[in-house]
Write an enzyme that holds these catalytic residues in place. Sequence first.
Site, PDB file in Angstrom:
ATOM      1  N   ASN A   1       0.857  -1.187   0.000  1.00 43.81           N
ATOM      2  CA  ASN A   1       0.000   0.000   0.000  1.00 43.81           C
ATOM      3  C   ASN A   1       0.895   1.240   0.000  1.00 43.81           C
ATOM      4  OD1 ASN A   1      -1.926   1.942   0.410  1.00 43.81           O
ATOM      5  ND2 ASN A   1      -2.416   1.343   2.512  1.00 43.81           N
TER       6      ASN A   1
ATOM      7  N   SER B   1       2.897  -2.107  10.628  1.00 43.51           N
ATOM      8  CA  SER B   1       4.331  -2.094  10.939  1.00 43.51           C
ATOM      9  C   SER B   1       5.065  -3.381  10.522  1.00 43.51           C
ATOM     10  CB  SER B   1       4.555  -1.806  12.428  1.00 43.51           C
ATOM     11  OG  SER B   1       4.069  -0.523  12.759  1.00 43.51           O
TER      12      SER B   1
ATOM     13  N   GLY C   1       2.771  -1.070   4.555  1.00 44.34           N
ATOM     14  CA  GLY C   1       2.765   0.361   4.269  1.00 44.34           C
ATOM     15  C   GLY C   1       4.174   0.860   4.022  1.00 44.34           C
TER      16      GLY C   1
ATOM     17  N   HIS D   1      -9.595   0.880   4.461  1.00 47.03           N
ATOM     18  CA  HIS D   1      -8.335   1.024   5.196  1.00 47.03           C
ATOM     19  C   HIS D   1      -8.570   1.926   6.408  1.00 47.03           C
ATOM     20  CE1 HIS D   1      -4.286   2.301   6.232  1.00 47.03           C
ATOM     21  NE2 HIS D   1      -3.900   1.161   5.689  1.00 47.03           N
TER      22      HIS D   1
ATOM     23  N   GLU E   1      -5.705  -5.459  10.596  1.00 48.45           N
ATOM     24  CA  GLU E   1      -4.733  -4.399  10.862  1.00 48.45           C
ATOM     25  C   GLU E   1      -5.144  -3.648  12.117  1.00 48.45           C
ATOM     26  OE1 GLU E   1      -2.631  -3.043   7.140  1.00 48.45           O
ATOM     27  OE2 GLU E   1      -4.558  -2.045   7.059  1.00 48.45           O
TER      28      GLU E   1
ATOM     29  N   GLY F   1       1.794   2.255  11.276  1.00 51.12           N
ATOM     30  CA  GLY F   1       2.670   3.421  11.302  1.00 51.12           C
ATOM     31  C   GLY F   1       3.333   3.675  12.644  1.00 51.12           C
TER      32      GLY F   1
ATOM     33  N   LYS G   1       0.071   4.213  -0.383  1.00 48.98           N
ATOM     34  CA  LYS G   1      -0.642   5.361   0.216  1.00 48.98           C
ATOM     35  C   LYS G   1      -0.454   6.615  -0.652  1.00 48.98           C
ATOM     36  CE  LYS G   1      -0.273   3.179   4.691  1.00 48.98           C
ATOM     37  NZ  LYS G   1      -0.250   3.309   6.138  1.00 48.98           N
TER      38      LYS G   1
HETATM   39  P1  PGA Z   1       2.643   0.455   7.996  1.00 42.08           P
HETATM   40  O1  PGA Z   1       1.198   0.639   7.315  1.00 42.08           O
HETATM   41  O2  PGA Z   1       3.209  -0.814   7.424  1.00 42.08           O
HETATM   42  O3  PGA Z   1       3.406   1.673   7.581  1.00 42.08           O
HETATM   43  O4  PGA Z   1       2.414   0.362   9.451  1.00 42.08           O
HETATM   44  C1  PGA Z   1       0.379  -0.468   7.223  1.00 42.08           C
HETATM   45  C2  PGA Z   1      -0.941  -0.145   6.631  1.00 42.08           C
HETATM   46  O5  PGA Z   1      -1.341   1.020   6.553  1.00 42.08           O
HETATM   47  O6  PGA Z   1      -1.650  -1.028   6.227  1.00 42.08           O
END
Ligand code: PGA
Length: 252
Positions: free
Chosen positions: A7, A214, A235, A96, A168, A174, A9
């Site tokens: 993703n 993460s 992410g 999401h 998630e 994040g 983003k």
């Molecule tokens: P991250 O994001 O891996 O940066 O924690 C995961 C997500 O948004 O699905």
Amino acid sequence: MKYVIANLKMNFVTARECDQYLDALNQEWQKHKHSDAVKLIVCPSPLYTERFASKLPDGVLLGGQNAFWEPRGSFTGEISVLALQDAGVSAVVCGHSERRGYLSETNEQVGRKANAVIKNKMTAIVCIGETVEERDNEEMILVITEQITQAMENIAAEQLGNVVIAYEPRWAIGTDVTPSTQDIMQVRIMIQKILIKKYGAEQASKVAILYGGSVKASLMDEVCISADMAGVLVGRESLDSKELLKIVDKLL
Ligand code: PGA
């Protein structure tokens, strides 16, 4: 089948930035082994979907980060599933947590989006997960049950092959904080029970259940493999093609 959903983003926001990323990914892709049993799906910023479609390495699939439930009409700023499909998208992230959080997307809306995606023969990646308050207040089971039940209300058993659920926990996105293997496994079992109750064991087994939040290559054993998840939604680590393909390698 195993999945790695990248993703991206709202990153790579110019054509130049996209091309740099795609060049690096193409180079890196050649250095790695591949298997049809692991699907890598890259979800770029929507404006650059076609750019990614023409430049992703062969064997990497194209995803969308969001779609609207109506196929066309007076819905200013929304993205049609038909447009995504026409551009080569085969899977779309629905609900999401950033959309649930910043844009107050509801379970009911997530369900309508997932239906629109499936109706057009693409895979709906339905995101679910509790906030830290919900976990602390022991509301996690209730919250996750509602998220799944409402999102899947109108999904029929024969459509389950086009459904992926990404667990998630919002507090893990994040943050560099992840749940234990045991916690992830418990949620997977809970999700499976909800699906089995509605669809029966055989049909329910068609839904791939992923972990997200993460994720990095060094954590793959803990958050995915030992917890017996069917893959991950990534992410930040997906923004570096080297790190992304290290994650894919772990599932080969
Ligand atoms: P991250 O994001 O891996 O940066 O924690 C995961 C997500 O948004 O699905």
